[in-house]
Enzyme design. Structure first.
Site, PDB file in Angstrom:
ATOM      1  N   GLU A 226       0.835  -1.208   0.000  1.00  0.00           N
ATOM      2  CA  GLU A 226       0.000   0.000   0.000  1.00  0.00           C
ATOM      3  C   GLU A 226       0.870   1.260   0.000  1.00  0.00           C
ATOM      4  OE1 GLU A 226      -3.249  -0.141   2.835  1.00  0.00           O
ATOM      5  OE2 GLU A 226      -4.071  -1.928   1.876  1.00  0.00           O
ATOM      6  N   GLU A 358      -4.855  -8.735  -0.501  1.00  0.00           N
ATOM      7  CA  GLU A 358      -5.655  -8.407   0.688  1.00  0.00           C
ATOM      8  C   GLU A 358      -7.103  -8.256   0.254  1.00  0.00           C
ATOM      9  OE1 GLU A 358      -4.372  -5.390   3.474  1.00  0.00           O
ATOM     10  OE2 GLU A 358      -2.260  -5.844   3.084  1.00  0.00           O
TER      11      GLU A 358
END
Ligand code: AHR
Length: 554
Positions: A226, A358
């Site tokens: 991220e 994820e």
């Protein structure tokens, strides 16, 4: 730790995710949902069953699609709450049965679902993780503050050698995320060398001195996490420039990983939900890449919520909340399609995999738990949600070749919940077990009229199905009845095979909110189910709110 620090991640994440959620509304028209106007009175009680009606499914058993890569069934274990400490690691001196500190009940349960890979050490944690903190004598390891997750103390007793021991006990592959946020290229390169070099080099000697002479296998290497958010809030172009250097200088020295299927795969950070900026930037750079760097995967993170911060409860919810979450999860199909279309422009041969490392339901924290530990229960609803997602991934199997549900133990949509010596398997775990035959199976096209399940102003496809031919040639069919009240008679026709028998398992329970607890572990557990075979095919009675996986004998 101040209270602001303890909740900082959740707040910042919420803002970023809210933007992503708003963007996602632009894509809502690609979803096959229709909205009607009626109001609904919520029921927390198990619904009274209603009469079944007949839907039909057609399986093109004489046709083949792509392989459903077993890595679609990957797991994710972050240093977060009791995901690692308590969930995996209990310490060598624990009274809980363990092998070298790793709890044996959890290992046995994970072996049974044939976990193909485990992503570690994070998550946001990975971009603040310094691997040297977690090697060598336990008493000398650094104790840090887990700034992302509740300000908890991080004792570093579970480090690289313990993770690799866990990987080997489970019989899975390591997916290690290197620190591109607060770490250096040198640190990441040294870590990969520590894990993979043979004992003729200094890095290999250091590992051998810590008890493991043989190089570890690192099958997947994540280049940051991220990086658009907790990993450093980088502009896509900045990330791409940095990522190229991390990709270039992280050498895997394991002699057994120099060629063939075992060569290490590098996975770059990609999009958050349907923000395409990272997808564009990374894939554009990849198209022009030279010999000096390469990636084999692009990561996508996409959680199922009803907005940020997540507020839907994980227990005691009604059928309106159920319908909202199922509606939210189905959006991932459009999100995958959007990113696949961008990737197709730069990579029509589909060399780079879309790695959804994820995903899963992100619900309100369980009352009484630390909000920074992301503890939630896991109900039949989550099992149904998992099956719907796996079906979607299978339908995109040509591009989606790996996923990691978040997270494996005690965090978010977990497979397993533990409390000291107690362990319980969740409905999501059971779905993963039922779907084992789909690992590395060949996708078989199916067509069907899904029907609809209407809940107030939400209308959803009622039935979903995929089929595949397993590695041993056996044909398998997975079906989901989303409707919490109506059973479905499903008439299945098979092209190209004459069916002799059809049997397998069904996962259902009294309510979509039914859960397994330490004191009642089998409320949601698979039971046998068989189809009625006749000359024209097979008829299955799918209970309301159920997941069914059956083998078709011909
Ligand atoms: O899975 C929990 C967190 O969600 C991860 O650490 C992070 O990558 C994402 O925001």
């Amino acid at each position: 730790m101040t209270s602001a620090g303890r909740t900082g991640h959740a707040r910042n994440g919420a803002a970023a995710r809210k933007r992503g959620y708003q963007n996602s509304m632009r894509f809502s028209k690609i979803m096959a949902f229709t909205m009607a106007g009626a109001a609904f009175t919520a029921l927390a009680q198990p619904a009274r069953p209603q009469a079944a009606d007949t839907l039909s499914i057609s399986v093109a058993a004489d046709r083949n699609g792509p392989t459903i890569n077993r890595h679609i069934f990957g797991q994710f274990a972050e240093h977060l709450g009791s995901g690692i400490y308590g969930g995996i690691w209990v310490g060598k001196e624990s009274r809980i049965p363990n092998v070298r500190g790793i709890r044996s009940d959890v290992v046995a349960a994970l072996k049974a679902i044939q976990v193909p890979n485990v992503r570690w050490p994070g998550g946001c944690f990975a971009d603040e993780y310094h691997w040297r903190d977690g090697i060598g004598p336990a008493a000398k390891r650094a104790v840090r503050v887990n700034t992302n997750w509740g300000g908890a103390a991080e004792p570093n007793t579970f480090g690289t050698d313990e993770f690799m021991d866990f990987v080997q006990q489970v019989g899975t592959e390591a997916y290690v995320s290197v620190n591109m946020g607060s770490g250096t290229i040198e640190e990441a390169a040294d870590w990969v060398a520590y894990m993979t070099a043979d004992a003729s080099s200094t890095a290999g000697k250091e590992r051998a001195a810590n008890g493991h002479a043989k190089p570890y296998k690192v099958k997947f290497l994540g280049l940051g996490n991220e990086s658009w958010g907790c990993g450093g809030s980088m502009r896509p172009d900045h990330y791409v420039d940095l990522m190229k250097r991390f990709a270039r200088f992280t050498h895997n020295f394991n002699p057994a990983q120099q060629e063939g299927d075992d060569v290490m795969q590098r996975i770059a950070v990609g999009p958050n939900d349907n923000d395409g900026s990272y997808t564009e930037a990374v894939m554009k750079a990849w198209k022009d890449h030279d010999w000096a760097w390469d990636i084999q995967g692009l990561s996508l993170h996409s959680y199922t919520t009803d907005g940020w911060p997540p507020h839907l409860p994980s227990t005691g919810f009604d059928e309106t909340d159920y319908a909202k979450l199922i509606r939210a999860t189905l959006k991932i199909d459009g999100i995958i399609a959007e990113h696949s279309a961008i990737m197709d422009r730069y990579d029509p041969e589909k060399k780079v995999a879309l790695v959804i490392d994820e995903w899963g339901a992100w619900l309100a924290p369980l009352p009484g738990t630390d909000p920074g530990f992301l503890v939630q229960q896991n109900s039949l609803r989550d099992g149904i949600l998992a099956a719907l997602n796996i079906n979607i991934f299978a339908r995109h199997a040509d591009r989606v070749r790996m996923t990691n549900i978040a997270q494996m133990i005690n965090v978010l949509q977990a497979m397993i919940l533990t409390d000291k010596e107690k362990m319980v398997l969740t409905p999501t775990y059971h779905v993963y077990k039922m779907y084992v035959p789909f690992q590395d199976a060949t996708f078989v096209p199916v067509s069907f009229d899904a029907g609809s399940f209407v809940q107030g102003d939400i209308s959803l496809p009622r039935v979903d199905a995929i089929a595949a031919r397993a590695k041993d040639g056996k044909l398998w069919l997975a079906m989901v009845n989303v409707d919490p009240r109506r059973p479905a008679n499903v008439r299945v026709r098979f092209d190209g095979v004459t069916v002799k028998a059809a049997q397998g398992e069904v996962l259902t329970a009294p309510s979509v909110a039914s859960i397994n607890e330490f004191t009642a572990p089998d409320v949601v557990a698979p039971r046998p189910l068989a189809g009625r075979v006749d000359a024209g095919g097979v008829t299955f009675e799918l209970p309301s709110k159920s997941v069914v996986v059956v083998q078709i004998d011909s």
